[in-house]
Every structure is written in structure tokens, then in C-alpha cells.
Scaffold this motif. Structure first.
Motif, PDB file in Angstrom:
ATOM      1  N   GLY A  57      44.279  36.205  49.811  1.00  0.00           N
ATOM      2  CA  GLY A  57      44.859  37.375  50.472  1.00  0.00           C
ATOM      3  C   GLY A  57      44.972  38.594  49.577  1.00  0.00           C
ATOM      4  O   GLY A  57      45.859  39.422  49.773  1.00  0.00           O
ATOM      5  N   ARG A  58      44.060  38.704  48.589  1.00  0.00           N
ATOM      6  CA  ARG A  58      44.082  39.839  47.669  1.00  0.00           C
ATOM      7  C   ARG A  58      42.978  40.830  48.015  1.00  0.00           C
ATOM      8  O   ARG A  58      41.958  40.481  48.619  1.00  0.00           O
ATOM      9  N   MET A  59      43.159  42.066  47.613  1.00  0.00           N
ATOM     10  CA  MET A  59      42.203  43.126  47.894  1.00  0.00           C
ATOM     11  C   MET A  59      40.928  42.913  47.095  1.00  0.00           C
ATOM     12  O   MET A  59      40.970  42.542  45.925  1.00  0.00           O
ATOM     13  N   ILE A 242      41.272  52.006  42.951  1.00  0.00           N
ATOM     14  CA  ILE A 242      40.709  50.824  43.606  1.00  0.00           C
ATOM     15  C   ILE A 242      40.447  49.722  42.580  1.00  0.00           C
ATOM     16  O   ILE A 242      40.784  48.550  42.801  1.00  0.00           O
ATOM     17  N   SER A 243      39.855  50.091  41.448  1.00  0.00           N
ATOM     18  CA  SER A 243      39.574  49.102  40.400  1.00  0.00           C
ATOM     19  C   SER A 243      40.856  48.455  39.888  1.00  0.00           C
ATOM     20  O   SER A 243      40.914  47.234  39.690  1.00  0.00           O
ATOM     21  N   GLU A 244      41.886  49.270  39.693  1.00  0.00           N
ATOM     22  CA  GLU A 244      43.162  48.732  39.217  1.00  0.00           C
ATOM     23  C   GLU A 244      43.791  47.825  40.266  1.00  0.00           C
ATOM     24  O   GLU A 244      44.374  46.782  39.943  1.00  0.00           O
ATOM     25  N   GLY A 245      43.684  48.226  41.528  1.00  0.00           N
ATOM     26  CA  GLY A 245      44.252  47.402  42.595  1.00  0.00           C
ATOM     27  C   GLY A 245      43.590  46.044  42.681  1.00  0.00           C
ATOM     28  O   GLY A 245      44.264  45.013  42.836  1.00  0.00           O
ATOM     29  N   VAL A 246      42.263  46.024  42.572  1.00  0.00           N
ATOM     30  CA  VAL A 246      41.543  44.751  42.611  1.00  0.00           C
ATOM     31  C   VAL A 246      41.864  43.921  41.376  1.00  0.00           C
ATOM     32  O   VAL A 246      42.095  42.709  41.467  1.00  0.00           O
ATOM     33  N   ARG A 247      41.885  44.552  40.219  1.00  0.00           N
ATOM     34  CA  ARG A 247      42.135  43.821  38.968  1.00  0.00           C
ATOM     35  C   ARG A 247      43.533  43.212  38.940  1.00  0.00           C
ATOM     36  O   ARG A 247      43.718  42.093  38.449  1.00  0.00           O
ATOM     37  N   THR A 257      44.718  51.495  52.415  1.00  0.00           N
ATOM     38  CA  THR A 257      45.169  52.659  51.651  1.00  0.00           C
ATOM     39  C   THR A 257      44.026  53.237  50.831  1.00  0.00           C
ATOM     40  O   THR A 257      43.846  54.459  50.763  1.00  0.00           O
ATOM     41  N   ALA A 258      43.259  52.355  50.199  1.00  0.00           N
ATOM     42  CA  ALA A 258      42.116  52.803  49.399  1.00  0.00           C
ATOM     43  C   ALA A 258      41.070  53.492  50.280  1.00  0.00           C
ATOM     44  O   ALA A 258      40.519  54.531  49.911  1.00  0.00           O
TER      45      ALA A 258
END
Length: 284
Positions: A57-59, A242-247, A257-258
Motif C-alpha cells: 500500500g505504498r506509493m 515524488i522521489s522522496e515520497g517513494v523512497r 497529490t503528486a
């Protein structure tokens, strides 16, 4: 990473839970085949592939891409209404789209949790605005719509390539200059709009149509290049977020949101390129 670094694990005593499982394991050894069965189950579990972000359930980047394309699809559908379905209502639909998009843009920006319905509604209203504006300028400068779309795609592609290469990053110093430039540009735009609305400046582009320091170049060209640069750097900020959110394993719902952020930036970039081309074409 320490367990305590993830808020999901905070407050849980994993050491005591592990000891409990070890005790239970020794207890099952007294029941003959039970220990063997438990061992087989554990081996089966360990041999299973690790769960990826989608399963937990992660982005993911795929989530963001799909939802961004969906938002852009709504933009295109909205743009088709004044452009092809009811061209006679292009002007009022453009106004409705501009005002409605502005309101929903603020609502989505300040909501604590993303709302897919409101984000898609924003995209549709922005489509009405872009469709009306594009067709109005297309009637004056044929071919400008295709040029603006190609220009937007080129800037997006170059910006993404620079970001992936690591040559451009949203550093704290760059963010500081970006905010100063953005606030200055917003102040200029509001001033220019006020002068045009109250009839102080009767040029179709307001202050943008003025000559820049006697060079014969419209001031709008200089401002337009600056605005396109700001929009491109805004894309860098979006890519970084976006990269930080995925990481960091952000919840999957934040892919909306992204997607909203990317849609806002791409709409802004397209409008700036379209306006710059119109000023250049009008100065020929």
C-alpha cells in the motif's frame, strides 16, 4: 534503518515479541510433528518473494504516472469542449474554467488528504480554460497550439533528463532564489492584470507589450522566459517530492497529490509558452 525511524513501528516491543515466539517454538517441540510442520511453514514463508510497495500500500512511480496521465486526460477532455463541441461558448467556458480551476486549485492545495474527485474536477476545469484560451489565440496565430504543446513536451523532457542525471537539484539555496523569483513574478502579474482591468494600460498584453530598455524586444519576452524557467524548476521540485515520497514509503493515496502537483505545473508551463509564442508572433 532503526525500527523507531518508521512511525509504523513506534511503540512496539519487537524484542519481547521475538522472545515469545522463541518460547512458543520450544513449546511445540514436545508435540512431535508440530515442530516439523511449523518449520515447513516458516521455510515456505521465507521462500516467498518480498512484498513490493504496491503490495504494502505504498506509493510507487507507476502510481504517479498513471494518475498523472488520468489527470491530463481530464484536461484534454475539458479542452475539447470549447475547442470542438461548443466553440461558440469558448469565452464563457474559459472564464468558468479559470475561476473554477483557481478555486479548486486552492482547495486541493490546502486539503490534508487528497481527494481524487476534486483533483480530477480541477483538471477538467483547467481543460475548459486551456481549450478556450488556445482556440482564441489559434484563430489569431494559426499553428500556435501545436507549437505550445511541442514546447511544453520539450521543456518537460529536458527537465526530467537533467533531474535524472543529477545535474539539477532542488537545493535549499536554489529553493530560496526560486521563492523570491516566484513571489516577484506573482506580484508583477497581479499589477499587470490590475492595470489592464482598470484601463490604465490598453495594450493587449499590458506591461508585457512594452519595449524592453529600448531594445525593440517586448518586455513580455523577458518575463516569459523567466516564467518558463520558474515552471521548469517547479517540475524539479515535483520530481524531488515524488522521489522522496517513494523512497520513504508514503501511503499510496498520496500519488494523487503528486499527480495534482505535476498537473498544476504542466498547465502553468503550457500557458507561459503559449503566451510567449503569442507575444513573439504578434511582434512580427
Amino acid at each position: 534503518m532503526a525500527l523507531g525511524g518508521n512511525p509504523v513501528f513506534n511503540g512496539k516491543n519487537f524484542r519481547s515479541a521475538t522472545r515469545g515466539n522463541e518460547t512458543a517454538g520450544f513449546g511445540t517441540m514436545t508435540y512431535g510433528g508440530t515442530a516439523v510442520a511449523n518449520q515447513q511453514q516458516l521455510e515456505h514463508m521465507y521462500n516467498q518473494p518480498s512484498a513490493g510497495p504496491a503490495e504494502t500500500g505504498r506509493m510507487t512511480f507507476d502510481d504517479v504516472i498513471v494518475k498523472t496521465l488520468l489527470c491530463l486526460g481530464f484536461v484534454l477532455v475539458g479542452a475539447a469542449i470549447p475547442a470542438f463541441l461548443v466553440p461558440g461558448l469558448a469565452l464563457p467556458l474559459m472564464v468558468v474554467g479559470a475561476l473554477g480551476g483557481f478555486v479548486l486549485g486552492l482547495v486541493n492545495s490546502f486539503k490534508r488528504e487528497p481527494s481524487p474527485a476534486l483533483i480530477l474536477a480541477y483538471a477538467g476545469l483547467e481543460g475548459l480554460f486551456l481549450g478556450g484560451l488556445t482556440m482564441f489565440l489559434e484563430s489569431m496565430y494559426p499553428g500556435i497550439a501545436v507549437q505550445a504543446v511541442l514546447g511544453t513536451l520539450v521543456v518537460f523532457g529536458v527537465t526530467l533528463a537533467l533531474f535524472k542525471s543529477g545535474k539539477v537539484r532542488a537545493t535549499p539555496r536554489a529553493m530560496k532564489f526560486f521563492m523570491i523569483a516566484l513571489i516577484s513574478y506573482a506580484a508583477f502579474s497581479l499589477l499587470n492584470l490590475g492595470l489592464m482591468v482598470f484601463g490604465v494600460n490598453d495594450d493587449p498584453w499590458g506591461l508585457r507589450g512594452a519595449d524592453f530598455l529600448g531594445t525593440g524586444i517586448p518586455f513580455g519576452v523577458v518575463i516569459g522566459i523567466l516564467a518558463i524557467g520558474l515552471a521548469a524548476f517547479s517540475l524539479i521540485i515535483d520530481f524531488t517530492s515524488i522521489s522522496e515520497g517513494v523512497r520513504q514509503g508514503a501511503p499510496q493515496r498520496y500519488s494523487w497529490t503528486a499527480a495534482f502537483g505535476l498537473t498544476v505545473t504542466l498547465v502553468w508551463l503550457y500557458v507561459e509558452i503559449l503566451r510567449l509564442l503569442a507575444i513573439l508572433r504578434g511582434d512580427d
